[in-house]
Design a protein around this motif. Sequence first.
Motif, PDB file in Angstrom:
ATOM      1  N   ALA A  21       0.836  -1.214   0.000  1.00  0.00           N
ATOM      2  CA  ALA A  21       0.000   0.000   0.000  1.00  0.00           C
ATOM      3  C   ALA A  21       0.868   1.261   0.000  1.00  0.00           C
ATOM      4  N   ALA A  25       1.143   4.075  -2.992  1.00  0.00           N
ATOM      5  CA  ALA A  25       0.872   5.493  -2.725  1.00  0.00           C
ATOM      6  C   ALA A  25       2.039   6.369  -3.176  1.00  0.00           C
ATOM      7  N   GLN A  28       1.919   6.545  -6.862  1.00  0.00           N
ATOM      8  CA  GLN A  28       0.835   7.444  -7.283  1.00  0.00           C
ATOM      9  C   GLN A  28       1.304   8.895  -7.283  1.00  0.00           C
ATOM     10  N   ARG A 167      -4.931  -1.530   2.040  1.00  0.00           N
ATOM     11  CA  ARG A 167      -4.850  -1.669   0.579  1.00  0.00           C
ATOM     12  C   ARG A 167      -5.956  -0.876  -0.120  1.00  0.00           C
ATOM     13  N   LYS A 168      -5.578  -0.135  -1.171  1.00  0.00           N
ATOM     14  CA  LYS A 168      -6.564   0.640  -1.931  1.00  0.00           C
ATOM     15  C   LYS A 168      -7.627  -0.271  -2.542  1.00  0.00           C
ATOM     16  N   GLY A 172     -10.835   1.369  -1.398  1.00  0.00           N
ATOM     17  CA  GLY A 172     -11.565   2.015  -2.500  1.00  0.00           C
ATOM     18  C   GLY A 172     -12.463   1.068  -3.261  1.00  0.00           C
ATOM     19  N   THR A 348      -8.391   5.937   6.349  1.00  0.00           N
ATOM     20  CA  THR A 348      -8.286   5.501   4.952  1.00  0.00           C
ATOM     21  C   THR A 348      -7.117   6.118   4.194  1.00  0.00           C
ATOM     22  N   ASN A 349      -6.374   7.060   4.817  1.00  0.00           N
ATOM     23  CA  ASN A 349      -5.330   7.758   4.056  1.00  0.00           C
ATOM     24  C   ASN A 349      -3.922   7.583   4.624  1.00  0.00           C
ATOM     25  N   ASP A 352      -1.117   7.417   1.991  1.00  0.00           N
ATOM     26  CA  ASP A 352      -0.816   8.706   1.351  1.00  0.00           C
ATOM     27  C   ASP A 352       0.011   9.617   2.264  1.00  0.00           C
TER      28      ASP A 352
END
Length: 368
Positions: A21, A25, A28, A167-168, A172, A348-349, A352
């Motif tokens: 994860a 990120a 990304q 994990r996205k 998501g 959830t972040n 990031d």
Amino acid sequence: MSNRIIIAGGGTGGHIFPAIAIANAIRQQQPDTQFLFVGAKGKMEMERVPQAGYDIKGIDIAGFNRSSLFKNLSLPFKLIKSFFQVRSIISGFKPDAVIGVGGYSSFPVLRVAQQRNIPTFIHESNSFAGKSNILLGKKAVRVFVASEGMEKFFPAGKLQITGNPVRKSIAGADISRAEALAFFGLAENKKTILVVGGSLGARSINEAISSHVRDLATLNLQLIWQTGKTGAQAYKHRGDAISNIWVNDFIVEMEKGYAAADVVISRAGAMAVSELCVVKKPTVFVPYPFAAEDHQTMNAKYLVDKEAALMVKDDEVKAKLFPAITQLAMDEAKQEKLRNNIARLAVTNADDVIATEVLAYIKKNTAS
């Protein structure tokens, strides 16, 4: 010039999936970043990391074997060999930073990086830090943690509370219950129990489920059963012939497992708890009783005290687990209450936040 980052650790899904994860990120935010994972040969990271699209090198290292002291005789030699392997890997890859996520392979990789003044970062998912991470934390740039009160393990100035990266594919996910149930070959008109005892399995949970597989149909219930690797063949044999049961040692697409589930039975490792908060599932936790400082019980109790989950102790599983999960499966009001309360604890972040921090430090470090 693109950044080069080594991510070290593994052993269980609780270490591997947060590592992936974090890498996703970072990629990304900075798509040209080059990654190399380092794991322990023979462990699940050697399979799961390439599946996620990343290169990995394995080193010869293992943990202390409590069940066979004879097997520990080779440990000092493996540790020495792993340091030679790590020195070669780091010399060849020339990383700008190294991130450790826990597990056997984390220690030699971060240790060598720190000896060479390469910036190191640690992610500690548990509320009770491992000995290796405590030692490595003294020289780390930043220690990312899931909860408060970690000053007893790490220098306060290095701590950053981020939560655990989920994990996205799970955080998501946009999968309907119907689609997920079709994937497992199960019916839409029955309540579904998901059992996840961890990637290696949970014997007490598996044995309790195994003894009740024939009772599910009479209660109009169905089961998605991730057995883990230990004893998987026997459990598969037990459940395979029954139409309202899907059974395997591992669920690759766990987002579908969560989407299909009405209620869940799970160990209370940090990552399992984090994922279940994000997917908002009514859960009966069965903490692993031999975790360091009994931290899984602490994890579960935190949710139970907030009326966000239920708990059955490991030594009471045989008598209490099946009644607890079947009663919950029948009680929609209770499910709704647990769902609402566990959702409030979701983060959830985290991936990031960690990615931003690591990239900012690399940029600052290379500019100076």
